[in-house]
Design a protein around this motif. Sequence first.
Motif, short mmCIF file in Angstrom:
data_model
loop_
_atom_site.label_atom_id
_atom_site.label_comp_id
_atom_site.label_asym_id
_atom_site.label_seq_id
_atom_site.Cartn_x
_atom_site.Cartn_y
_atom_site.Cartn_z
N ALA A 166 -14.87 -2.26 20.98
CA ALA A 166 -13.49 -2.71 20.83
C ALA A 166 -13.36 -4.18 21.17
CB ALA A 166 -12.58 -1.89 21.75
N GLU A 167 -12.43 -4.87 20.49
CA GLU A 167 -12.14 -6.26 20.75
C GLU A 167 -10.73 -6.36 21.32
OE1 GLU A 167 -14.26 -7.47 16.57
OE2 GLU A 167 -12.84 -8.87 17.45
N PRO A 168 -10.39 -7.41 22.07
CA PRO A 168 -9.04 -7.57 22.58
C PRO A 168 -8.07 -7.78 21.43
CG PRO A 168 -10.34 -9.56 22.93
CD PRO A 168 -11.29 -8.49 22.50
N VAL A 169 -6.82 -7.41 21.65
CA VAL A 169 -5.83 -7.53 20.60
C VAL A 169 -5.71 -8.96 20.11
CG1 VAL A 169 -3.35 -7.31 20.12
CG2 VAL A 169 -4.53 -5.56 21.44
N ALA A 202 -2.97 -1.02 17.40
CA ALA A 202 -2.21 -2.03 16.66
C ALA A 202 -2.75 -2.19 15.24
CB ALA A 202 -2.26 -3.37 17.40
N MET A 203 -4.05 -2.14 15.09
CA MET A 203 -4.66 -2.29 13.76
C MET A 203 -4.35 -1.10 12.86
SD MET A 203 -6.23 -5.16 13.29
CE MET A 203 -7.45 -4.88 12.02
N ALA A 204 -4.12 0.06 13.45
CA ALA A 204 -3.84 1.27 12.67
C ALA A 204 -2.35 1.57 12.60
CB ALA A 204 -4.60 2.45 13.26
N ALA A 205 -1.51 0.54 12.81
CA ALA A 205 -0.06 0.76 12.91
C ALA A 205 0.51 1.47 11.69
CB ALA A 205 0.64 -0.59 13.11
N GLU A 218 -8.24 4.26 20.82
CA GLU A 218 -8.44 4.29 22.27
C GLU A 218 -7.95 3.02 22.96
OE1 GLU A 218 -12.43 6.54 23.23
OE2 GLU A 218 -12.76 5.21 21.50
N THR A 219 -7.86 1.93 22.23
CA THR A 219 -7.48 0.65 22.84
C THR A 219 -6.23 0.09 22.17
OG1 THR A 219 -8.76 -0.71 21.31
CG2 THR A 219 -9.93 0.18 23.22
#
Length: 407
Positions: free
Chosen positions: A307-310, A365-368, A359-360
């Motif tokens: 995972a990467e930070p938002v 946010a990416m799957a909004a 999970e993050t």
Amino acid sequence: MYDLAAMSSWIEFAVRWTHVIVAIAWIGSSFYFIALDLGLHRDRNLASGADGEEWQVHGGGFYHIQKYLIAPDNMPDHLVWFKWESYATWLSGFALLILVYYFGATFYLVDPAIADIGIPTAIFISLASLAFGWVAYDQICKSRFGDDNTRLMVLLYLILVGMAYFYTSVFSGRAALLHLGAFTATIMSGNVFFTIMPNQRIVVADLQAGRTPDAKYGKIAKQRSTHNNYLTLPVIFLMLSNHYPLAFASEANWIIASLVFLMGVTIRHYFNSVHARKGDPIWTWLVTALIFIVIMWLSTAPMFRAAEPVEAQGGAVRFAQAEGFDTVKDIVTGRCSMCHAAEPAWEGMHWPPKGVRLETEYQIAMAAKQIYLQSGLTHAMPPANLSYMQEAERAQIVAWYRAATGG
């Protein structure tokens, strides 16, 4: 105001359905005519002068079919052409590519962990690669190298392997396999539009003018039609691959895609041999099964990225900063993450459905849009509401998404 997300989803559905319908028509006619051509009886001296004939029974009726090697003596009054199936398949597929992968490039096309490129660059690469595929293939076919069909097919396979590696080096795994399918399908449709149909028109024009058509046009068209026959099954696999993360989300995805083309060859070889009455090569199914087992083995190392930070992705910031995100994050974590995780907690589930992890903050946010459509606007997720998502929680998801999009 009509919900734009819902409308776009229905438009995508309509285009996808159209694509499937016309593809079935194209594949069906293609497979039928290849089987018919291979099964013709050519050992008979036909009074009509035809090269071969076949009797078939279907739907309560009998059909007597004859094929002329070059053309009949006279132009028939009614001639049925098979072309729009191919054209409509490519056009609807390209429209779907635009709707899903160009408009949704942030989510589906570009993956900074694979290649940190901008969306315009990615779209240009997509378009240029499709054009390159047809031009390169067509020129090779027209060269002396293309006179030997076996040699030509081997080179085409090597090109496809190279493109598989290229696509997985610049696009997300999902987009890479889809593009390899589009690359191949463009070659197939190009064969119909640029070669097969023009050659058939030349033959028809010769008949109408009272000239004897040149046999070379039929030979060239037959070569391209045979190529399409062997490429069809791999294209279907690649077009369906986005539903199966074990195919596209593996570090060996380009190898898997390369092996899929070999399975297409072995399966078609079996049917073509049977149709031509050249035996019953059961060994092809064994080879196909072995290749598939290798693919299954290769897929056991899924390519799930850390995972990467938002803040790493501008496309997700507005959803992460929108009012209600913290509440939605808690809802998704509690209702969805038991399945949509690197290691799902749900019994019997070993990989997150469709490769989607929630999970993050970044992943949520990416799957909004998917969360909004499947858990807010509809009750598609969780499946059968197994995690007991409440109506109030769905309403909060809707409010959050619309706050972020201004809807």
